[in-house]
Design an enzyme around this catalytic site. Structure first.
Site, PDB file in Angstrom:
ATOM      1  N   PRO A  86      -6.437  -1.843   2.159  1.00  0.00           N
ATOM      2  CA  PRO A  86      -6.211  -1.019   0.962  1.00  0.00           C
ATOM      3  C   PRO A  86      -5.072  -1.475   0.045  1.00  0.00           C
ATOM      4  O   PRO A  86      -4.985  -1.001  -1.086  1.00  0.00           O
ATOM      5  CB  PRO A  86      -5.895   0.352   1.537  1.00  0.00           C
ATOM      6  CG  PRO A  86      -5.333   0.072   2.888  1.00  0.00           C
ATOM      7  CD  PRO A  86      -5.966  -1.182   3.396  1.00  0.00           C
ATOM      8  N   CYS A  97      -0.502   0.334   9.563  1.00  0.00           N
ATOM      9  CA  CYS A  97      -0.696   1.711   9.107  1.00  0.00           C
ATOM     10  C   CYS A  97      -2.129   1.951   8.631  1.00  0.00           C
ATOM     11  O   CYS A  97      -2.800   2.848   9.103  1.00  0.00           O
ATOM     12  CB  CYS A  97       0.267   2.034   7.965  1.00  0.00           C
ATOM     13  SG  CYS A  97       1.961   2.155   8.502  1.00  0.00           S
ATOM     14  N   HIS A  98      -2.572   1.103   7.682  1.00  0.00           N
ATOM     15  CA  HIS A  98      -3.918   1.309   7.156  1.00  0.00           C
ATOM     16  C   HIS A  98      -4.723   0.031   7.141  1.00  0.00           C
ATOM     17  O   HIS A  98      -5.697  -0.103   6.415  1.00  0.00           O
ATOM     18  CB  HIS A  98      -3.850   1.918   5.742  1.00  0.00           C
ATOM     19  CG  HIS A  98      -3.081   3.186   5.718  1.00  0.00           C
ATOM     20  ND1 HIS A  98      -1.743   3.221   5.435  1.00  0.00           N
ATOM     21  CD2 HIS A  98      -3.443   4.454   6.004  1.00  0.00           C
ATOM     22  CE1 HIS A  98      -1.300   4.458   5.532  1.00  0.00           C
ATOM     23  NE2 HIS A  98      -2.318   5.238   5.873  1.00  0.00           N
ATOM     24  N   GLY A  99      -4.289  -0.976   7.920  1.00  0.00           N
ATOM     25  CA  GLY A  99      -5.090  -2.170   8.117  1.00  0.00           C
ATOM     26  C   GLY A  99      -5.153  -3.107   6.934  1.00  0.00           C
ATOM     27  O   GLY A  99      -6.225  -3.562   6.548  1.00  0.00           O
ATOM     28  N   HIS A 102       0.844  -1.196   0.000  1.00  0.00           N
ATOM     29  CA  HIS A 102       0.000   0.000   0.000  1.00  0.00           C
ATOM     30  C   HIS A 102       0.877   1.243   0.000  1.00  0.00           C
ATOM     31  O   HIS A 102       1.070   1.883  -1.026  1.00  0.00           O
ATOM     32  CB  HIS A 102      -0.950  -0.042   1.209  1.00  0.00           C
ATOM     33  CG  HIS A 102      -1.831   1.161   1.323  1.00  0.00           C
ATOM     34  ND1 HIS A 102      -2.095   1.776   2.528  1.00  0.00           N
ATOM     35  CD2 HIS A 102      -2.495   1.859   0.389  1.00  0.00           C
ATOM     36  CE1 HIS A 102      -2.901   2.798   2.315  1.00  0.00           C
ATOM     37  NE2 HIS A 102      -3.152   2.876   1.021  1.00  0.00           N
TER      38      HIS A 102
END
Lengths: 437, 183, 266
Positions: free
Chosen positions: B162, B147-149, B123
């Site tokens: 993501p 960080c963003h799963g 990502h």
């Protein structure tokens, strides 16, 4: 500025016209180094060294910016980072050798430029400010070069820094605090290397700024010329472009040939082997010498060996060394002769050549160990150096009878042409080029 | 007697122009060649290039364990999968994946248990968790980027979140049964 | 006013200098060491001269001398194992040479200081951890780094060669060589801490060359020149190309200049 017959800038293409009416940079360039700047037609090759000095400065700045990308300003890594540049960085050896030898060639060019100014009286009215800005550049160059030499943190770097900063401790009372302030410690150390790196990076841009001021000041009266006679009319000048751009380009090629020969085939000839030994604060090299271009001043520093008039020898040396450069600032007023060029000053010309030899002797003595007979030779040479500028020059310029000057530059040029080819004498005027259109 | 170059006419003009153009062209080529080392110096230096490959000793890695190593200044996870993890990876229908790849495609022939991936989330480049003891392995028992799963499965494939792609498999080779050379 | 002040200052400087020059000074005592010290003997190699290139076989022999003799005390601080590919070793050979040495490392599990076999990207290991340890082991002398020695000495190649072959001379009668030092007239103080390092047939060259002292000294000097200036060949090639280019450009520039100035007197 410049002469009334200088060509006016007229944009040739619509694009240039568009730019010129919004940012008159093309006009500035045209008037500074283009066809819009009339130059005395008779200037000889010794007048090319100013342009070469500008090129040398740019080479130093470009190679220096590149080296700064790889250099590490820390006592524990500085020396290794130089070897990293020499061995691992792509073409690092080339860029570092160019920078190292570029400094030497910059000084060669500048010294020739200075002696040219001395010979042709370029420091005289109305060019005093041009000359004084030049002295400022010389001082800045010396400071920059000295600090640059410290950065590799070799033995000569360290001990050079030690010796030069110790000069300041000769000043009574405030000397030692000043020295500690300069190096940021009791001896050159990490604080010294980081501040020297910072200053070594910024000072060249200061030099560049002073160079621009100097060119600006020069463009008001224009260059001197070998006759020393003022420009009187269009027949005395040629436009800078294409005449002097073509001429300067030839000298630039020759300069680059010499520079490349040394850089590629004798890259360490002008340096000192001890600077390939990492700095060791516990072991002094047998014989500390500065880079060659500072040797004459080093000789002046060391010429004072006795305490006299309540001033100790060391302080005498420091005062004399700084005086030897600063006195150049007063040259326009020490020399009262109305004649600029030494070509028409037979008496002073003799002393000029003695000075050239004297400075070479000082440079030689500066490289030698402090023992006889070098010390005494250095003392006599230093004596002449000061006597030349402070005593001989004012007296000679007052008593000397100069040779008759030509009425104009064009006349001198024609006389020279007649001497070379007496048969084919062109009519005056026809041989005089009009500015290129 | 015309003297400035612009006034010379005829054949002279052509010859004059030739010399000027030759000089200018030659100088321009020279400047171009000089520019090469000044640009090339910013490329990785020899000491950096010498680090282009990394050898990793994997003899001490037990099934279910992973080690982290550094290759070209990036983290690399070398994970020895358990039989259960291999089965879990193989049980997934590849067509349903965002970045369809089988475990076999992501490992060396006959070395299905050795999963070597960059520890760089596809990502935005964070280092996912899951290689170290006690770190979160995410919803799919593989890696989890905090960080963003982004959730990666046991084969390091993106399953949720993501990130667009599976964890990248660097070029590597087994130089022996216990040593791999990455790069 | 400027002139009067200038003359006064000038007179003061001249007076002080004249005084200093006239002050009698003691005659310098002749330094016995200076009389014994010899200038290095010149030596020539395949890489001497502006067009010379390294003799790879000689560099490899020199490397063998360094490895088997010098490396006991002297480091090659700026050389990495990978650099040896430059002198003709293959990648695999370099790997094998590196693996003979142990370099410091950190145990990834315990964090303890350990050693591991060297790899090509490692620097050549130093014989001593620091200067103090080196001095302690060498009678208070510090064996210098050899990777820059040729550049770090005046006339470096001749110096190293002369020093290595300069042992064996008897010091003149009455000249005392201190304990633990050795007489060598090519060393700056003529007393050097290093004992004669090279003896005939001390090593066996892989290519069968007879290992005389002179041969070994030459070979190791050539190797050290490479170690100090690994870019030497590339530098000379680039230099020749640059000079040829500039020579042509100078001619063209001269022709352009003549054209521009044709018929203009100056």
């Amino acid at each position: 500025m410049s002469f009334p017959w200088a060509e006016q800038y007229e944009p040739k293409s619509p694009l240039m016209k568009w730019i010129d009416s919004r940012l008159p940079l093309p006009r500035l360039v045209f008037n500074a180094v283009g066809a819009g700047y009339p130059v005395p037609r008779n200037i000889n090759i010794w007048y090319n060294f100013g342009v070469l000095a500008g090129v040398a400065l740019m080479i130093q700045i470009i190679t220096g910016i590149v080296l700064a990308m790889h250099y590490s300003a820390h006592v524990s890594t500085a020396f290794n980072s130089i070897e990293h540049i020499m061995r691992d960085v792509n073409s690092g050896w080339l860029i570092r050798y160019l920078h190292m030898n570029g400094a030497s060639f910059f000084f060669i060019v500048v010294y020739i430029h200075i002696f040219r100014g001395l010979y042709y009286g370029s420091y005289k009215a109305p060019r005093e400010v041009v000359w004084m800005l030049g002295v400022v550049i010389l001082l800045l160059m010396m400071a920059t070069a000295f600090m640059g030499y410290v950065l590799p943190w070799g033995q000569m770097s360290f001990w050079g820094a030690q010796v030069i900063t110790s000069l300041f401790s000769a000043i009574p009372l405030v000397g030692e605090p000043i020295r500690q302030w300069l190096v940021g410690g009791f001896a050159p150390d990490n604080a010294t290397i980081t501040r020297f790196f910072s200053l070594h990076y910024i000072l060249p841009f200061v030099i560049l700024g002073v160079v621009i001021l100097k060119i600006w000041a020069l463009h008001i009266p224009g260059s001197t010329n070998p006759t020393g006679v003022d420009v009187k009319g269009p027949q005395d000048t040629l436009p800078f472009h294409p005449y002097f751009t073509a001429k300067d380009f030839v000298s630039l090629c020759i300069y680059l040939l010499a520079f490349a020969t040394v850089t590629f085939f004798l890259p360490n000839a002008l340096g000192h082997p001890d600077n390939y030994i990492p700095a060791n604060p516990l072991s002094t090299p047998a014989h500390i010498v500065p880079e060659w271009y500072l040797l004459p001043f080093y000789a002046i520093l060391r010429a004072f060996t006795v305490d006299l008039l309540f001033i100790e020898a060391k302080l005498w040396g420091v005062i004399a060394m700084f005086s030897s450069i600063l006195l150049l600032l007063f040259l326009p007023w020490l020399d009262t002769s109305k004649v600029r060029s030494n070509a028409y000053r037979p008496l002073y010309r003799t002393f000029f050549w003695i000075l050239v030899v004297d400075v070479l002797v000082l440079g030689y003595v500066g490289a030698m160990p402090a023992e006889e007979p070098y010390v005494r030779i250095g003392q006599i040479a230093t004596m002449y150096y000061f006597a030349h500028f402070l005593i001989i020059l004012p007296i000679v310029s007052a008593i000397e009878k100069p040779l008759p000057l030509p009425n104009s530059i064009a006349e001198a040029v024609l006389a020279k042409a007649q001497k070379l080819a007496p048969q084919a004498t062109p009519a005056p005027g026809s041989a005089v080029a009009q500015p290129a259109e | 007697m015309a003297t400035t170059p612009d006034e010379i006419e005829g054949g002279d003009v052509r010859r004059r122009d030739f010399i000027y153009i030759a000089t200018g062209a030659f100088a321009a080529v020279g400047a171009g060649v000089v520019a090469v080392p000044f640009i090339n110096q910013m490329n990785p230096s020899a000491d950096v290039r010498a680090m282009a490959t990394t050898e990793v000793d994997i003899s001490a890695v037990e099934p279910g364990m992973a080690i982290k190593t550094i290759w070209q200044s990036k983290p690399v996870f070398v994970k020895r999968l358990t039989a259960a993890e291999i089965a879990e990876a193989n049980s997934v229908d590849v067509k349903t994946l965002r970045d369809p790849e089988t475990l076999a495609e992501r490992t060396k022939p006959g070395k299905l248990e050795w999963l070597v991936t960059l520890g760089v989330c596809t990502h935005l480049g964070c280092v996912p968790l899951g290689a170290g003891q006690g770190e979160s392995k995410g919803d799919y028992n593989g890696y989890f980027c905090p960080c963003h799963g982004s959730h990666y499965d046991t084969a390091g494939r993106i399953r949720k979140g993501p990130a667009p792609l599976n964890l990248e498999v660097p070029p590597y080779e087994f130089t022996s049964d216990t040593v791999i050379e990455i790069g | 006013m400027v002139r009067l002040i200038g003359m006064a200052i000038g007179a003061i400087f001249v007076f002080v200098l004249a005084w200093a020059a006239l002050v009698p000074r003691e005659a310098a005592a002749p330094d016995p060491v200076k009389l014994l010290h010899k200038e290095p003997r010149e030596v020539s190699f395949a890489h001497s001269g502006p067009f010379g290139t390294f003799d790879r076989a000689q560099l490899q022999r020199g490397f063998a001398v360094y490895k088997q003799v010098c490396s006991a005390c002297h480091g090659l601080y700026h050389i990495h194992f990978r650099n040896l590919e430059d002198i003709g070793f293959s990648e695999a050979e370099v790997k094998a040479i590196a693996a003979e040495y142990e370099v410091p490392a950190i145990d990834p599990n315990t964090g303890e200081a350990i050693t591991r076999p060297a790899i090509p990207s490692d620097k050549w290991p130093r014989p001593f951890p620091n200067e103090t340890a080196a001095r302690a082991a060498n009678n208070n002398a510090y064996p210098p780094d050899l990777s820059l020695i040729i550049k770090a000495r005046k006339n470096g190649e001749a110096y190293v060669y002369s020093l290595l072959t300069g042992y064996g001379e008897e010091p003149p009668a009455g000249f005392e060589v201190p304990d633990g030092l050795n007489y060598n007239p090519y060393f700056h103080s003529v007393n050097i801490a290093m004992a004669q390092p090279l003896m005939v047939d001390q090593i066996e060259y892989a290519d069968g060359t007879k290992a005389t002292v002179d041969q070994m000294a030459k070979d190791v000097t050539a190797f050290l020149r490479w170690a100090a200036e690994p870019e030497l060949e590339r530098r000379r090639q680039a230099g020749i190309a640059t000079l040829i280019f500039l020579a042509i450009l100078t001619v063209l520039a001269w022709l352009s200049y003549r054209r521009v100035w044709a018929g203009v007197q100056h």
